[in-house]
Design a protein around this motif. Structure first.
Motif, PDB file in Angstrom:
ATOM      1  N   LEU A  17       0.832  -1.210   0.000  1.00 47.97           N
ATOM      2  CA  LEU A  17       0.000   0.000   0.000  1.00 47.97           C
ATOM      3  C   LEU A  17       0.869   1.264   0.000  1.00 47.97           C
ATOM      4  CD1 LEU A  17      -2.905  -0.931   2.433  1.00 47.97           C
ATOM      5  CD2 LEU A  17      -3.110  -0.317   0.028  1.00 47.97           C
ATOM      6  N   PHE A  18       2.000   1.207   0.702  1.00 46.65           N
ATOM      7  CA  PHE A  18       2.911   2.361   0.700  1.00 46.65           C
ATOM      8  C   PHE A  18       3.451   2.627  -0.702  1.00 46.65           C
ATOM      9  CE2 PHE A  18       4.536   3.216   5.271  1.00 46.65           C
ATOM     10  CZ  PHE A  18       3.228   3.281   5.710  1.00 46.65           C
ATOM     11  N   TYR A  19       3.868   1.551  -1.386  1.00 40.97           N
ATOM     12  CA  TYR A  19       4.367   1.728  -2.763  1.00 40.97           C
ATOM     13  C   TYR A  19       3.266   2.278  -3.666  1.00 40.97           C
ATOM     14  CZ  TYR A  19       8.794  -0.622  -1.795  1.00 40.97           C
ATOM     15  OH  TYR A  19      10.032  -0.936  -1.299  1.00 40.97           O
ATOM     16  N   LEU A  20       2.041   1.752  -3.471  1.00 39.24           N
ATOM     17  CA  LEU A  20       0.904   2.233  -4.261  1.00 39.24           C
ATOM     18  C   LEU A  20       0.666   3.722  -3.995  1.00 39.24           C
ATOM     19  CD1 LEU A  20      -1.619   1.628  -6.056  1.00 39.24           C
ATOM     20  CD2 LEU A  20      -2.874   1.225  -3.941  1.00 39.24           C
ATOM     21  N   MET A  21       0.783   4.098  -2.722  1.00 38.56           N
ATOM     22  CA  MET A  21       0.557   5.490  -2.346  1.00 38.56           C
ATOM     23  C   MET A  21       1.599   6.406  -2.984  1.00 38.56           C
ATOM     24  SD  MET A  21       0.103   6.892   1.467  1.00 38.56           S
ATOM     25  CE  MET A  21      -0.075   8.610   1.821  1.00 38.56           C
ATOM     26  N   ALA A  22       2.864   5.945  -2.985  1.00 39.61           N
ATOM     27  CA  ALA A  22       3.933   6.727  -3.630  1.00 39.61           C
ATOM     28  C   ALA A  22       3.609   6.910  -5.102  1.00 39.61           C
ATOM     29  CB  ALA A  22       5.268   6.015  -3.474  1.00 39.61           C
ATOM     30  N   PHE A  23       3.132   5.839  -5.734  1.00 38.69           N
ATOM     31  CA  PHE A  23       2.809   5.890  -7.161  1.00 38.69           C
ATOM     32  C   PHE A  23       1.654   6.853  -7.424  1.00 38.69           C
ATOM     33  CE2 PHE A  23       1.170   4.006 -11.158  1.00 38.69           C
ATOM     34  CZ  PHE A  23       2.337   4.102 -11.895  1.00 38.69           C
ATOM     35  N   MET A  24       0.636   6.798  -6.543  1.00 40.23           N
ATOM     36  CA  MET A  24      -0.512   7.700  -6.711  1.00 40.23           C
ATOM     37  C   MET A  24      -0.098   9.155  -6.491  1.00 40.23           C
ATOM     38  SD  MET A  24      -3.328   5.398  -4.744  1.00 40.23           S
ATOM     39  CE  MET A  24      -4.464   6.716  -4.372  1.00 40.23           C
ATOM     40  N   PHE A  25       0.782   9.358  -5.497  1.00 38.48           N
ATOM     41  CA  PHE A  25       1.179  10.735  -5.172  1.00 38.48           C
ATOM     42  C   PHE A  25       1.989  11.366  -6.300  1.00 38.48           C
ATOM     43  CE2 PHE A  25       3.543  14.139  -3.086  1.00 38.48           C
ATOM     44  CZ  PHE A  25       2.504  14.779  -2.427  1.00 38.48           C
ATOM     45  N   MET A  26       2.711  10.527  -7.054  1.00 33.00           N
ATOM     46  CA  MET A  26       3.501  11.055  -8.175  1.00 33.00           C
ATOM     47  C   MET A  26       2.636  11.825  -9.167  1.00 33.00           C
ATOM     48  SD  MET A  26       6.199   8.168  -9.344  1.00 33.00           S
ATOM     49  CE  MET A  26       7.017   7.229  -8.089  1.00 33.00           C
ATOM     50  N   PHE A  27       1.382  11.423  -9.276  1.00 34.45           N
ATOM     51  CA  PHE A  27       0.521  12.023 -10.295  1.00 34.45           C
ATOM     52  C   PHE A  27      -0.303  13.196  -9.785  1.00 34.45           C
ATOM     53  CE2 PHE A  27       1.338   7.677 -11.703  1.00 34.45           C
ATOM     54  CZ  PHE A  27       1.912   7.960 -12.934  1.00 34.45           C
ATOM     55  N   THR A  28       0.007  13.695  -8.575  1.00 38.93           N
ATOM     56  CA  THR A  28      -0.753  14.857  -8.101  1.00 38.93           C
ATOM     57  C   THR A  28      -0.203  16.153  -8.691  1.00 38.93           C
ATOM     58  OG1 THR A  28       0.638  14.948  -6.147  1.00 38.93           O
ATOM     59  CG2 THR A  28      -1.487  13.826  -5.918  1.00 38.93           C
ATOM     60  N   SER A  29       0.875  16.050  -9.455  1.00 39.36           N
ATOM     61  CA  SER A  29       1.441  17.140 -10.260  1.00 39.36           C
ATOM     62  C   SER A  29       1.489  18.492  -9.557  1.00 39.36           C
ATOM     63  CB  SER A  29       0.668  17.291 -11.580  1.00 39.36           C
ATOM     64  OG  SER A  29      -0.644  17.720 -11.345  1.00 39.36           O
ATOM     65  N   SER A  30       2.196  18.555  -8.420  1.00 39.63           N
ATOM     66  CA  SER A  30       2.386  19.851  -7.755  1.00 39.63           C
ATOM     67  C   SER A  30       3.776  20.373  -8.080  1.00 39.63           C
ATOM     68  CB  SER A  30       2.251  19.688  -6.245  1.00 39.63           C
ATOM     69  OG  SER A  30       1.057  19.046  -5.951  1.00 39.63           O
ATOM     70  N   VAL A  31       4.132  20.391  -9.354  1.00 43.88           N
ATOM     71  CA  VAL A  31       5.520  20.713  -9.699  1.00 43.88           C
ATOM     72  C   VAL A  31       5.701  22.189 -10.066  1.00 43.88           C
ATOM     73  CG1 VAL A  31       6.299  18.420 -10.317  1.00 43.88           C
ATOM     74  CG2 VAL A  31       5.076  19.752 -11.986  1.00 43.88           C
ATOM     75  N   THR A  32       5.033  23.072  -9.329  1.00 40.49           N
ATOM     76  CA  THR A  32       5.274  24.504  -9.506  1.00 40.49           C
ATOM     77  C   THR A  32       5.586  25.075  -8.122  1.00 40.49           C
ATOM     78  OG1 THR A  32       2.957  24.994  -9.112  1.00 40.49           O
ATOM     79  CG2 THR A  32       3.624  24.722 -11.405  1.00 40.49           C
ATOM     80  N   SER A  33       6.123  26.291  -8.100  1.00 42.05           N
ATOM     81  CA  SER A  33       6.412  26.886  -6.790  1.00 42.05           C
ATOM     82  C   SER A  33       5.167  27.547  -6.197  1.00 42.05           C
ATOM     83  CB  SER A  33       7.550  27.899  -6.921  1.00 42.05           C
ATOM     84  OG  SER A  33       7.243  28.817  -7.924  1.00 42.05           O
ATOM     85  N   VAL A  34       4.032  27.433  -6.907  1.00 35.63           N
ATOM     86  CA  VAL A  34       2.761  27.942  -6.368  1.00 35.63           C
ATOM     87  C   VAL A  34       2.053  26.780  -5.675  1.00 35.63           C
ATOM     88  CG1 VAL A  34       0.543  28.977  -6.986  1.00 35.63           C
ATOM     89  CG2 VAL A  34       2.589  29.489  -8.339  1.00 35.63           C
ATOM     90  N   PRO A  35       1.557  26.963  -4.445  1.00 34.34           N
ATOM     91  CA  PRO A  35       0.886  25.845  -3.756  1.00 34.34           C
ATOM     92  C   PRO A  35      -0.347  25.364  -4.514  1.00 34.34           C
ATOM     93  CG  PRO A  35       1.370  27.615  -2.223  1.00 34.34           C
ATOM     94  CD  PRO A  35       1.656  28.149  -3.590  1.00 34.34           C
ATOM     95  N   MET A  36      -0.453  24.049  -4.671  1.00 33.76           N
ATOM     96  CA  MET A  36      -1.600  23.436  -5.347  1.00 33.76           C
ATOM     97  C   MET A  36      -2.394  22.641  -4.314  1.00 33.76           C
ATOM     98  SD  MET A  36      -0.751  23.950  -8.707  1.00 33.76           S
ATOM     99  CE  MET A  36      -1.155  22.645  -9.825  1.00 33.76           C
ATOM    100  N   ASN A  37      -3.529  22.083  -4.733  1.00 36.34           N
ATOM    101  CA  ASN A  37      -4.343  21.213  -3.864  1.00 36.34           C
ATOM    102  C   ASN A  37      -4.605  21.855  -2.507  1.00 36.34           C
ATOM    103  OD1 ASN A  37      -4.097  19.319  -5.883  1.00 36.34           O
ATOM    104  ND2 ASN A  37      -2.363  18.303  -4.928  1.00 36.34           N
ATOM    105  N   LEU A  38      -4.914  23.132  -2.501  1.00 32.77           N
ATOM    106  CA  LEU A  38      -5.015  23.849  -1.230  1.00 32.77           C
ATOM    107  C   LEU A  38      -6.286  23.500  -0.476  1.00 32.77           C
ATOM    108  CD1 LEU A  38      -3.751  27.394  -2.147  1.00 32.77           C
ATOM    109  CD2 LEU A  38      -2.917  25.995  -0.290  1.00 32.77           C
ATOM    110  N   GLY A  39      -6.136  23.339   0.838  1.00 34.49           N
ATOM    111  CA  GLY A  39      -7.290  23.249   1.726  1.00 34.49           C
ATOM    112  C   GLY A  39      -7.110  24.328   2.775  1.00 34.49           C
ATOM    113  N   TYR A  40      -7.783  24.192   3.918  1.00 37.25           N
ATOM    114  CA  TYR A  40      -7.605  25.178   4.985  1.00 37.25           C
ATOM    115  C   TYR A  40      -6.219  25.039   5.623  1.00 37.25           C
ATOM    116  CZ  TYR A  40     -12.410  26.751   4.951  1.00 37.25           C
ATOM    117  OH  TYR A  40     -13.585  27.311   4.588  1.00 37.25           O
TER     118      TYR A  40
END
Length: 446
Positions: A27-50
Protein backbone atom coordinates in the motif's frame (compact mmCIF):
# COMPACT_ATOMS: atom_id res chain seq x y z
CA UNK A 1 -4.11 16.84 0.34
CA UNK A 2 -6.38 15.32 2.97
CA UNK A 3 -7.10 12.25 0.84
CA UNK A 4 -3.60 10.87 1.36
CA UNK A 5 -3.81 11.69 5.07
CA UNK A 6 -7.02 9.67 5.31
CA UNK A 7 -5.44 6.86 3.35
CA UNK A 8 -2.66 6.71 5.96
CA UNK A 9 -5.15 6.80 8.84
CA UNK A 10 -7.05 3.90 7.29
CA UNK A 11 -3.84 1.86 6.99
CA UNK A 12 -3.50 1.92 10.82
CA UNK A 13 -6.10 -0.86 11.48
CA UNK A 14 -4.29 -3.05 8.90
CA UNK A 15 -1.03 -2.71 10.87
CA UNK A 16 -2.62 -4.23 13.93
CA UNK A 17 -3.77 -7.41 12.14
CA UNK A 18 -1.64 -10.55 11.97
CA UNK A 19 0.19 -11.28 8.68
CA UNK A 20 -0.63 -7.95 7.04
CA UNK A 21 3.04 -6.87 6.83
CA UNK A 22 3.45 -7.19 3.07
CA UNK A 23 0.03 -5.67 2.37
CA UNK A 24 0.96 -2.49 4.28
CA UNK A 25 4.25 -2.33 2.39
CA UNK A 26 2.48 -2.72 -0.97
CA UNK A 27 0.00 0.00 0.00
CA UNK A 28 2.91 2.36 0.70
CA UNK A 29 4.37 1.73 -2.76
CA UNK A 30 0.90 2.23 -4.26
CA UNK A 31 0.56 5.49 -2.35
CA UNK A 32 3.93 6.73 -3.63
CA UNK A 33 2.81 5.89 -7.16
CA UNK A 34 -0.51 7.70 -6.71
CA UNK A 35 1.18 10.74 -5.17
CA UNK A 36 3.50 11.05 -8.17
CA UNK A 37 0.52 12.02 -10.30
CA UNK A 38 -0.75 14.86 -8.10
CA UNK A 39 1.44 17.14 -10.26
CA UNK A 40 2.39 19.85 -7.75
CA UNK A 41 5.52 20.71 -9.70
CA UNK A 42 5.27 24.50 -9.51
CA UNK A 43 6.41 26.89 -6.79
CA UNK A 44 2.76 27.94 -6.37
CA UNK A 45 0.89 25.85 -3.76
CA UNK A 46 -1.60 23.44 -5.35
CA UNK A 47 -4.34 21.21 -3.86
CA UNK A 48 -5.01 23.85 -1.23
CA UNK A 49 -7.29 23.25 1.73
CA UNK A 50 -7.61 25.18 4.99
CA UNK A 51 -4.54 23.55 6.53
CA UNK A 52 -2.70 21.71 3.80
CA UNK A 53 -1.28 22.54 0.43
CA UNK A 54 1.61 21.38 -1.70
CA UNK A 55 4.17 23.20 -3.82
CA UNK A 56 7.17 21.54 -5.45
CA UNK A 57 9.30 21.76 -2.31
CA UNK A 58 6.69 19.81 -0.34
CA UNK A 59 5.96 17.52 -3.29
CA UNK A 60 9.53 16.20 -3.58
CA UNK A 61 9.96 15.70 0.15
CA UNK A 62 6.57 14.02 0.69
CA UNK A 63 7.30 11.66 -2.19
CA UNK A 64 10.71 10.93 -0.65
CA UNK A 65 9.06 10.26 2.76
CA UNK A 66 6.53 7.78 1.36
CA UNK A 67 9.22 6.05 -0.70
CA UNK A 68 11.70 5.72 2.17
CA UNK A 69 8.98 4.46 4.54
CA UNK A 70 8.02 1.76 2.03
CA UNK A 71 11.69 0.79 1.68
CA UNK A 72 12.05 0.75 5.49
CA UNK A 73 9.44 -1.98 5.73
CA UNK A 74 11.19 -3.90 2.93
CA UNK A 75 14.52 -3.62 4.77
CA UNK A 76 13.15 -4.61 8.18
CA UNK A 77 12.06 -8.08 7.19
CA UNK A 78 14.00 -9.58 10.12
CA UNK A 79 11.53 -7.88 12.51
CA UNK A 80 8.74 -9.76 10.74
CA UNK A 81 10.69 -13.02 10.55
CA UNK A 82 11.48 -13.08 14.27
CA UNK A 83 7.95 -11.92 15.14
CA UNK A 84 9.46 -9.07 17.17
CA UNK A 85 6.37 -6.88 17.82
CA UNK A 86 5.95 -6.49 14.07
CA UNK A 87 2.44 -4.97 14.32
CA UNK A 88 3.66 -2.28 16.68
CA UNK A 89 6.59 -1.63 14.36
CA UNK A 90 4.26 -1.09 11.40
CA UNK A 91 2.09 1.19 13.50
CA UNK A 92 5.16 3.33 14.35
CA UNK A 93 6.18 3.57 10.71
CA UNK A 94 2.68 4.63 9.65
CA UNK A 95 2.48 7.23 12.43
CA UNK A 96 5.90 8.57 11.45
CA UNK A 97 4.85 8.87 7.81
CA UNK A 98 1.63 10.59 8.86
CA UNK A 99 3.62 13.14 10.88
CA UNK A 100 6.06 13.75 8.04
CA UNK A 101 3.26 14.06 5.49
CA UNK A 102 1.51 16.67 7.63
CA UNK A 103 4.78 18.52 8.31
CA UNK A 104 5.66 18.96 4.66
CA UNK A 105 2.16 19.87 3.54
CA UNK A 106 1.25 22.31 6.36
CA UNK A 107 0.40 25.77 5.14
CA UNK A 108 0.47 27.26 8.63
CA UNK A 109 3.77 27.62 10.48
CA UNK A 110 2.20 26.55 13.75
CA UNK A 111 0.97 23.25 12.32
CA UNK A 112 4.38 22.81 10.74
CA UNK A 113 5.95 23.20 14.21
CA UNK A 114 3.47 20.80 15.78
CA UNK A 115 4.09 17.97 13.32
CA UNK A 116 7.82 18.78 13.13
CA UNK A 117 8.05 17.98 16.84
CA UNK A 118 5.55 15.12 16.58
CA UNK A 119 7.80 13.24 14.15
CA UNK A 120 10.33 12.88 17.01
CA UNK A 121 8.09 10.56 19.03
CA UNK A 122 7.75 7.61 16.59
CA UNK A 123 11.48 7.94 15.77
CA UNK A 124 12.32 7.74 19.46
CA UNK A 125 10.16 4.64 19.85
CA UNK A 126 11.82 3.02 16.83
CA UNK A 127 15.26 3.59 18.36
CA UNK A 128 14.27 2.53 21.89
CA UNK A 129 12.14 -0.43 20.84
CA UNK A 130 14.04 -2.01 17.96
CA UNK A 131 17.60 -0.65 18.41
CA UNK A 132 20.62 -2.84 19.10
CA UNK A 133 22.71 -1.98 22.17
CA UNK A 134 21.69 -0.79 25.66
CA UNK A 135 23.26 2.59 24.77
CA UNK A 136 20.18 3.29 22.68
CA UNK A 137 18.60 4.86 25.78
CA UNK A 138 21.35 7.46 25.85
CA UNK A 139 21.08 7.97 22.08
CA UNK A 140 17.31 8.49 22.37
CA UNK A 141 17.75 11.07 25.12
CA UNK A 142 20.43 12.89 23.08
CA UNK A 143 18.07 13.01 20.10
CA UNK A 144 15.14 14.21 22.18
CA UNK A 145 16.90 16.90 24.18
CA UNK A 146 19.03 18.36 21.39
CA UNK A 147 15.98 18.73 19.18
CA UNK A 148 13.47 19.82 21.82
CA UNK A 149 15.74 22.34 23.51
CA UNK A 150 16.53 24.05 20.22
CA UNK A 151 12.87 24.02 19.13
CA UNK A 152 11.44 25.92 22.09
CA UNK A 153 12.79 29.32 20.93
CA UNK A 154 11.15 28.60 17.54
CA UNK A 155 7.76 28.25 19.24
CA UNK A 156 8.24 31.60 21.02
CA UNK A 157 9.34 33.17 17.73
CA UNK A 158 6.20 31.88 15.99
CA UNK A 159 3.98 33.27 18.75
CA UNK A 160 5.63 36.67 18.37
CA UNK A 161 4.98 36.58 14.59
CA UNK A 162 1.35 35.73 15.32
CA UNK A 163 1.12 38.58 17.83
CA UNK A 164 2.55 40.97 15.27
CA UNK A 165 0.69 39.91 12.11
CA UNK A 166 -2.32 37.98 13.40
CA UNK A 167 -1.57 35.04 11.07
CA UNK A 168 0.95 32.25 10.59
CA UNK A 169 -0.22 31.33 7.09
CA UNK A 170 2.82 30.92 4.84
CA UNK A 171 1.39 32.77 1.87
CA UNK A 172 0.85 35.96 3.91
CA UNK A 173 4.35 36.01 5.39
CA UNK A 174 6.20 35.99 2.07
CA UNK A 175 7.56 39.56 1.97
CA UNK A 176 7.76 40.37 5.65
CA UNK A 177 11.12 41.39 7.11
CA UNK A 178 12.08 41.12 10.76
CA UNK A 179 15.27 42.82 11.90
CA UNK A 180 15.76 41.50 15.40
CA UNK A 181 18.82 39.35 16.09
CA UNK A 182 17.16 37.34 18.86
CA UNK A 183 14.18 36.62 16.63
CA UNK A 184 16.52 35.54 13.82
CA UNK A 185 18.38 33.14 16.13
CA UNK A 186 15.22 31.71 17.65
CA UNK A 187 13.73 31.03 14.20
CA UNK A 188 16.71 29.19 12.74
CA UNK A 189 18.29 27.41 15.71
CA UNK A 190 15.85 24.49 15.67
CA UNK A 191 16.54 23.85 12.00
CA UNK A 192 20.32 24.12 12.38
CA UNK A 193 20.22 21.37 15.02
CA UNK A 194 17.94 19.24 12.86
CA UNK A 195 20.12 19.58 9.73
CA UNK A 196 22.50 19.03 11.72
CA UNK A 197 25.07 21.81 11.55
CA UNK A 198 28.61 21.08 12.76
CA UNK A 199 28.92 21.76 16.53
CA UNK A 200 25.33 20.65 17.18
CA UNK A 201 25.66 17.36 15.28
CA UNK A 202 26.64 15.06 18.14
CA UNK A 203 23.19 13.52 18.50
CA UNK A 204 23.23 12.24 14.92
CA UNK A 205 26.03 9.60 14.93
CA UNK A 206 24.79 8.32 18.32
CA UNK A 207 21.21 7.99 17.09
CA UNK A 208 22.32 6.30 13.85
CA UNK A 209 24.62 3.78 15.48
CA UNK A 210 21.98 2.68 17.99
CA UNK A 211 18.95 2.81 15.67
CA UNK A 212 17.64 -0.25 13.79
CA UNK A 213 18.00 -0.16 10.00
CA UNK A 214 14.54 1.39 9.63
CA UNK A 215 15.40 4.15 12.12
CA UNK A 216 18.66 4.95 10.32
CA UNK A 217 16.96 4.99 6.93
CA UNK A 218 14.23 7.42 7.94
CA UNK A 219 16.63 9.54 10.00
CA UNK A 220 19.11 9.97 7.14
CA UNK A 221 16.47 9.89 4.43
CA UNK A 222 13.86 12.34 5.66
CA UNK A 223 14.28 13.68 9.20
CA UNK A 224 17.47 15.60 8.38
CA UNK A 225 15.60 17.21 5.48
CA UNK A 226 13.09 18.77 7.90
CA UNK A 227 15.82 21.24 8.86
CA UNK A 228 16.51 22.31 5.30
CA UNK A 229 12.82 22.52 4.49
CA UNK A 230 12.13 24.66 7.57
CA UNK A 231 15.00 27.03 6.73
CA UNK A 232 13.73 27.55 3.18
CA UNK A 233 10.30 28.36 4.60
CA UNK A 234 11.39 30.82 7.32
CA UNK A 235 14.07 32.64 5.32
CA UNK A 236 11.37 34.46 3.36
CA UNK A 237 10.79 36.38 6.63
CA UNK A 238 14.47 36.87 7.47
CA UNK A 239 16.03 38.21 4.27
CA UNK A 240 17.61 41.34 5.75
CA UNK A 241 18.99 39.58 8.85
CA UNK A 242 20.15 36.70 6.70
CA UNK A 243 22.23 38.95 4.46
CA UNK A 244 23.92 40.38 7.54
CA UNK A 245 24.55 37.28 9.66
CA UNK A 246 24.52 34.19 7.44
CA UNK A 247 28.29 34.28 6.93
CA UNK A 248 28.67 32.79 10.45
CA UNK A 249 26.75 29.63 9.58
CA UNK A 250 28.41 29.27 6.18
CA UNK A 251 31.83 29.47 7.84
CA UNK A 252 30.95 26.92 10.52
CA UNK A 253 29.39 24.56 7.95
CA UNK A 254 32.34 24.61 5.56
CA UNK A 255 35.06 24.27 8.19
CA UNK A 256 32.91 21.68 9.99
CA UNK A 257 32.38 19.72 6.77
CA UNK A 258 36.14 19.44 6.34
CA UNK A 259 36.73 18.42 9.98
CA UNK A 260 33.97 15.80 9.90
CA UNK A 261 35.47 14.40 6.66
CA UNK A 262 38.66 13.79 8.63
CA UNK A 263 36.62 12.15 11.41
CA UNK A 264 35.07 9.84 8.77
CA UNK A 265 38.52 8.63 7.74
CA UNK A 266 39.15 7.06 11.14
CA UNK A 267 35.80 5.37 11.77
CA UNK A 268 35.74 1.63 12.31
CA UNK A 269 31.96 1.30 12.49
CA UNK A 270 30.18 1.13 9.11
CA UNK A 271 27.12 2.98 10.37
CA UNK A 272 29.11 5.69 12.14
CA UNK A 273 31.06 6.37 8.93
CA UNK A 274 27.88 6.76 6.86
CA UNK A 275 26.31 8.91 9.61
CA UNK A 276 29.29 11.30 9.72
CA UNK A 277 29.25 11.53 5.92
CA UNK A 278 25.64 12.76 6.24
CA UNK A 279 26.92 15.64 8.38
CA UNK A 280 29.39 16.60 5.62
CA UNK A 281 26.73 16.58 2.90
CA UNK A 282 24.24 18.49 5.01
CA UNK A 283 26.99 21.02 5.87
CA UNK A 284 27.43 21.75 2.18
CA UNK A 285 23.67 21.97 1.67
CA UNK A 286 23.37 24.36 4.63
CA UNK A 287 26.18 26.55 3.28
CA UNK A 288 24.49 26.79 -0.13
CA UNK A 289 21.11 27.56 1.43
CA UNK A 290 22.58 30.33 3.60
CA UNK A 291 23.97 32.19 0.56
CA UNK A 292 20.28 32.92 -0.19
CA UNK A 293 20.83 32.81 -3.95
CA UNK A 294 18.59 31.03 -6.45
CA UNK A 295 21.40 28.60 -7.22
CA UNK A 296 21.96 27.85 -3.53
CA UNK A 297 18.35 27.24 -2.54
CA UNK A 298 17.52 25.14 -5.63
CA UNK A 299 20.65 23.02 -5.27
CA UNK A 300 20.01 22.49 -1.56
CA UNK A 301 16.65 20.97 -2.50
CA UNK A 302 18.34 18.79 -5.12
CA UNK A 303 21.01 17.60 -2.70
CA UNK A 304 18.42 16.92 0.01
CA UNK A 305 16.53 14.56 -2.31
CA UNK A 306 19.74 12.94 -3.55
CA UNK A 307 21.23 12.48 -0.09
CA UNK A 308 17.95 11.03 1.19
CA UNK A 309 18.03 8.20 -1.33
CA UNK A 310 21.79 7.66 -1.28
CA UNK A 311 22.31 7.64 2.49
CA UNK A 312 19.27 5.45 3.07
CA UNK A 313 20.63 2.95 0.53
CA UNK A 314 24.03 2.85 2.22
CA UNK A 315 22.43 2.19 5.63
CA UNK A 316 20.37 -0.60 4.08
CA UNK A 317 23.60 -2.11 2.67
CA UNK A 318 25.37 -1.84 6.01
CA UNK A 319 22.44 -3.69 7.57
CA UNK A 320 22.60 -6.47 4.97
CA UNK A 321 26.23 -7.09 5.98
CA UNK A 322 25.31 -6.83 9.67
CA UNK A 323 22.57 -9.47 9.34
CA UNK A 324 25.07 -11.92 7.78
CA UNK A 325 28.10 -11.28 9.99
CA UNK A 326 26.63 -9.98 13.24
CA UNK A 327 29.05 -7.04 13.32
CA UNK A 328 29.34 -3.58 11.84
CA UNK A 329 33.08 -3.28 12.43
CA UNK A 330 35.25 -2.74 9.36
CA UNK A 331 37.71 -5.21 10.89
CA UNK A 332 35.12 -7.97 10.45
CA UNK A 333 33.39 -6.59 7.34
CA UNK A 334 36.38 -6.87 5.03
CA UNK A 335 36.91 -8.84 1.87
CA UNK A 336 33.15 -8.89 1.37
CA UNK A 337 33.67 -9.22 -2.37
CA UNK A 338 34.55 -12.89 -1.67
CA UNK A 339 31.69 -13.38 0.77
CA UNK A 340 28.86 -11.61 -1.11
CA UNK A 341 30.12 -11.04 -4.65
CA UNK A 342 26.80 -9.79 -6.00
CA UNK A 343 26.50 -7.12 -3.29
CA UNK A 344 29.87 -5.61 -4.26
CA UNK A 345 28.22 -3.98 -7.28
CA UNK A 346 25.60 -2.30 -5.11
CA UNK A 347 28.27 -1.15 -2.69
CA UNK A 348 30.10 0.37 -5.63
CA UNK A 349 27.05 2.05 -7.18
CA UNK A 350 25.84 3.64 -3.94
CA UNK A 351 29.34 4.63 -2.81
CA UNK A 352 30.00 6.32 -6.15
CA UNK A 353 26.71 8.23 -5.79
CA UNK A 354 27.75 9.20 -2.28
CA UNK A 355 30.90 10.89 -3.59
CA UNK A 356 28.86 12.67 -6.29
CA UNK A 357 30.00 10.74 -9.34
CA UNK A 358 27.92 11.19 -12.50
CA UNK A 359 25.14 10.42 -13.35
CA UNK A 360 23.83 10.75 -9.77
CA UNK A 361 21.57 13.53 -8.54
CA UNK A 362 24.23 14.25 -5.87
CA UNK A 363 26.52 15.57 -8.60
CA UNK A 364 23.89 17.99 -9.87
CA UNK A 365 23.19 19.26 -6.36
CA UNK A 366 26.88 19.65 -5.51
CA UNK A 367 27.73 21.49 -8.74
CA UNK A 368 24.97 23.99 -7.93
CA UNK A 369 26.19 24.35 -4.34
CA UNK A 370 29.79 24.88 -5.49
CA UNK A 371 28.50 27.54 -7.87
CA UNK A 372 26.50 29.36 -5.22
CA UNK A 373 29.27 29.28 -2.58
CA UNK A 374 32.06 30.38 -4.93
CA UNK A 375 29.78 33.13 -6.24
CA UNK A 376 29.18 34.22 -2.64
CA UNK A 377 32.89 34.32 -1.79
CA UNK A 378 35.86 32.98 -3.71
CA UNK A 379 37.66 32.16 -0.43
CA UNK A 380 35.15 29.37 0.22
CA UNK A 381 36.83 27.57 -2.71
CA UNK A 382 39.61 26.36 -0.37
CA UNK A 383 37.24 24.56 1.97
CA UNK A 384 35.11 23.25 -0.90
CA UNK A 385 38.18 21.72 -2.54
CA UNK A 386 39.13 20.01 0.73
CA UNK A 387 35.57 18.76 1.32
CA UNK A 388 35.28 17.38 -2.22
CA UNK A 389 38.65 15.64 -2.00
CA UNK A 390 38.06 14.12 1.42
CA UNK A 391 34.51 13.06 0.66
CA UNK A 392 35.94 10.99 -2.20
CA UNK A 393 38.66 9.76 0.19
CA UNK A 394 36.35 8.47 2.93
CA UNK A 395 33.92 6.94 0.45
CA UNK A 396 36.77 5.04 -1.22
CA UNK A 397 37.99 4.04 2.25
CA UNK A 398 34.52 2.66 3.05
CA UNK A 399 34.28 0.79 -0.25
CA UNK A 400 37.82 -0.57 -0.50
CA UNK A 401 38.11 -1.58 3.16
CA UNK A 402 34.79 -3.42 3.15
CA UNK A 403 35.06 -5.11 -0.26
CA UNK A 404 38.77 -5.83 -0.71
CA UNK A 405 41.46 -7.40 1.43
CA UNK A 406 41.66 -10.85 2.96
CA UNK A 407 38.34 -12.16 4.18
CA UNK A 408 37.84 -12.38 7.96
CA UNK A 409 38.84 -15.87 9.07
CA UNK A 410 35.65 -16.40 11.10
CA UNK A 411 33.58 -16.60 7.91
CA UNK A 412 33.77 -19.95 6.12
CA UNK A 413 31.01 -19.50 3.59
CA UNK A 414 29.68 -17.45 0.73
CA UNK A 415 26.30 -15.78 0.88
CA UNK A 416 23.94 -14.43 -1.73
CA UNK A 417 21.46 -11.64 -1.16
CA UNK A 418 17.71 -12.20 -1.23
CA UNK A 419 15.63 -10.91 -4.13
CA UNK A 420 13.98 -8.57 -1.62
CA UNK A 421 17.35 -6.96 -0.87
CA UNK A 422 18.30 -6.51 -4.51
CA UNK A 423 14.91 -4.96 -5.21
CA UNK A 424 15.29 -2.61 -2.25
CA UNK A 425 18.75 -1.45 -3.40
CA UNK A 426 17.50 -1.04 -6.97
CA UNK A 427 14.65 1.15 -5.72
CA UNK A 428 17.19 3.36 -3.93
CA UNK A 429 19.64 3.62 -6.80
CA UNK A 430 17.31 3.88 -9.79
CA UNK A 431 15.46 7.09 -8.83
CA UNK A 432 18.74 8.61 -7.58
CA UNK A 433 20.30 8.29 -11.03
CA UNK A 434 17.22 8.68 -13.19
CA UNK A 435 16.05 11.98 -11.63
CA UNK A 436 19.03 13.64 -13.33
CA UNK A 437 17.20 13.24 -16.64
CA UNK A 438 14.48 15.50 -15.22
CA UNK A 439 16.94 17.82 -13.52
CA UNK A 440 15.12 20.99 -14.54
CA UNK A 441 12.39 20.08 -12.03
CA UNK A 442 14.95 20.00 -9.19
CA UNK A 443 17.06 23.03 -10.13
CA UNK A 444 14.66 25.44 -11.83
CA UNK A 445 11.75 25.29 -9.39
CA UNK A 446 12.18 28.68 -7.74
Amino acid sequence: MLKFGFMLLLVIPLCLKQKFWWLVQSLFYLMAFMFMFTSSVTSVPMNLGYLFGCDILSYGLILLSIWICALMITASESTYRHKYFEQMFLFMVVMLLLMLYCTFSSMSLFFFYLFFEGSLIPTLFLILGWGYQPERLQAGIYLLFYTLLASLPLLIGLFSVYGFYGTLYLGFLKNTNFINVMFYLSMILAFLVKMPMFLVHLWLPKAHVEAPVSGSMILAGVLLKLGGYGLVRVFSMLTVMGLELNFIWIGISLVGGFLVSLVCLRQMDLKALIAYSSVVHMGMALGGLMTMTNWGISSTYTLMLAHGLCSSGLFALANISYERLGSRSLLVNKGLMNFMPSMAMWWFLLSSSNMAAPPSLNLMGEIGLLNSLVMWSSISMVMLMLISFFSAAYTLYLYSYSQHGSIYSGIYSCSMGFTREYLMLMLHWFPLNMLVLHGDMCILWL
